[in-house]
Design a protein around this motif. Structure first.
Motif, short mmCIF file in Angstrom:
data_model
loop_
_atom_site.label_atom_id
_atom_site.label_comp_id
_atom_site.label_asym_id
_atom_site.label_seq_id
_atom_site.Cartn_x
_atom_site.Cartn_y
_atom_site.Cartn_z
N PRO A 53 -51.82 -18.19 -8.33
CA PRO A 53 -50.13 -18.11 -8.29
C PRO A 53 -50.24 -16.86 -9.01
CG PRO A 53 -50.71 -20.02 -8.62
CD PRO A 53 -52.10 -19.79 -8.79
N LYS A 54 -49.65 -15.58 -8.78
CA LYS A 54 -48.94 -14.65 -9.92
C LYS A 54 -48.05 -15.08 -11.26
CE LYS A 54 -48.70 -11.90 -4.97
NZ LYS A 54 -48.18 -10.69 -4.34
N SER A 55 -48.47 -14.24 -11.99
CA SER A 55 -47.21 -14.07 -12.91
C SER A 55 -46.21 -14.65 -12.49
CB SER A 55 -47.93 -13.67 -14.26
OG SER A 55 -47.68 -12.39 -13.93
N GLU A 56 -45.22 -14.68 -13.32
CA GLU A 56 -43.68 -15.19 -12.52
C GLU A 56 -42.99 -13.09 -13.44
OE1 GLU A 56 -41.00 -16.45 -11.68
OE2 GLU A 56 -42.05 -18.46 -11.11
N ALA A 57 -43.70 -12.63 -14.36
CA ALA A 57 -43.48 -11.43 -14.81
C ALA A 57 -43.72 -10.13 -13.38
CB ALA A 57 -43.80 -10.95 -15.95
N SER A 58 -44.94 -10.93 -12.37
CA SER A 58 -45.27 -9.70 -11.30
C SER A 58 -44.47 -10.15 -10.41
CB SER A 58 -46.99 -9.71 -11.33
OG SER A 58 -47.12 -11.33 -10.71
N LEU A 59 -43.66 -11.52 -10.04
CA LEU A 59 -42.77 -11.36 -8.51
C LEU A 59 -42.04 -9.84 -8.02
CD1 LEU A 59 -43.50 -15.51 -8.85
CD2 LEU A 59 -44.55 -13.31 -7.31
N PRO A 60 -41.93 -10.08 -7.28
CA PRO A 60 -40.35 -9.51 -7.34
C PRO A 60 -39.30 -10.08 -7.94
CG PRO A 60 -41.45 -9.30 -5.56
CD PRO A 60 -42.40 -10.61 -6.40
N ARG A 61 -38.59 -9.31 -7.99
CA ARG A 61 -36.82 -9.84 -8.65
C ARG A 61 -36.05 -9.09 -8.56
NH1 ARG A 61 -36.11 -7.95 -14.54
NH2 ARG A 61 -38.23 -7.03 -15.16
#
Length: 144
Positions: free
Chosen positions: A123-131
């Motif tokens: 899984p990708k870290s939350e900080a790296s996900l688009p927002r």
């Protein structure tokens, strides 16, 4: 004009000579096939491991390197055979390593194994996900 390919009269005999001269107890290092892809929220590593028990697979994370290793054991009962004449199946130890991007959440990595296929989800870290970033009404702030 038609060209003819010249081949040995008995190619099978040279192949038999090669097969019988090989040591039947040799173990090979082999490299299982791997697919990798990036999904929206994770990276996925899929590895084909036919004939390998899940107990014979090890997955290790060392800093940013994921290593999948194990062994495909030879299944051959010598007591029930007068000799081995031909073998094509690979067996022995394997090890594959992958350098992971910094965006992987190393605490959330999981693996599943079904019907000879290993899937490792990174899984990708939350900080790296688009927002989405909201735009606020009001004065424009600048820093000097």
């Amino acid at each position: 004009m038609t060209r003819l390919a010249i081949r040995p009269a008995f190619p099978f005999s040279s192949e038999l000579d090669r097969l019988f001269s090989e040591s039947p107890s040799r173990k090979y290092n082999w490299s299982p096939s791997v697919d990798t892809h990036e999904a929206k929220e994770a990276f996925v590593v899929t590895m084909e491991l036919p004939g390998v028990s899940s107990e014979d697979v090890s997955i290790r994370l060392d800093d940013d390197t994921l290593t999948i290793s194990g062994e495909k054991k030879e299944v051959f009962d010598k007591s029930e055979s007068k000799g081995r004449y031909h073998f094509e199946r690979s067996f022995g130890s394997f090890s594959r390593s992958f350098r992971l991007p910094k965006t992987v959440d190393s605490e959330a990595i999981n693996a599943s194994y079904k019907e000879g296929v290993l899937a490792v989800t990174l899984p990708k870290s939350e900080a790296s996900l688009p927002r989405e970033i909201s735009v606020n009404e009001g004065s424009v702030e600048t820093t000097n």
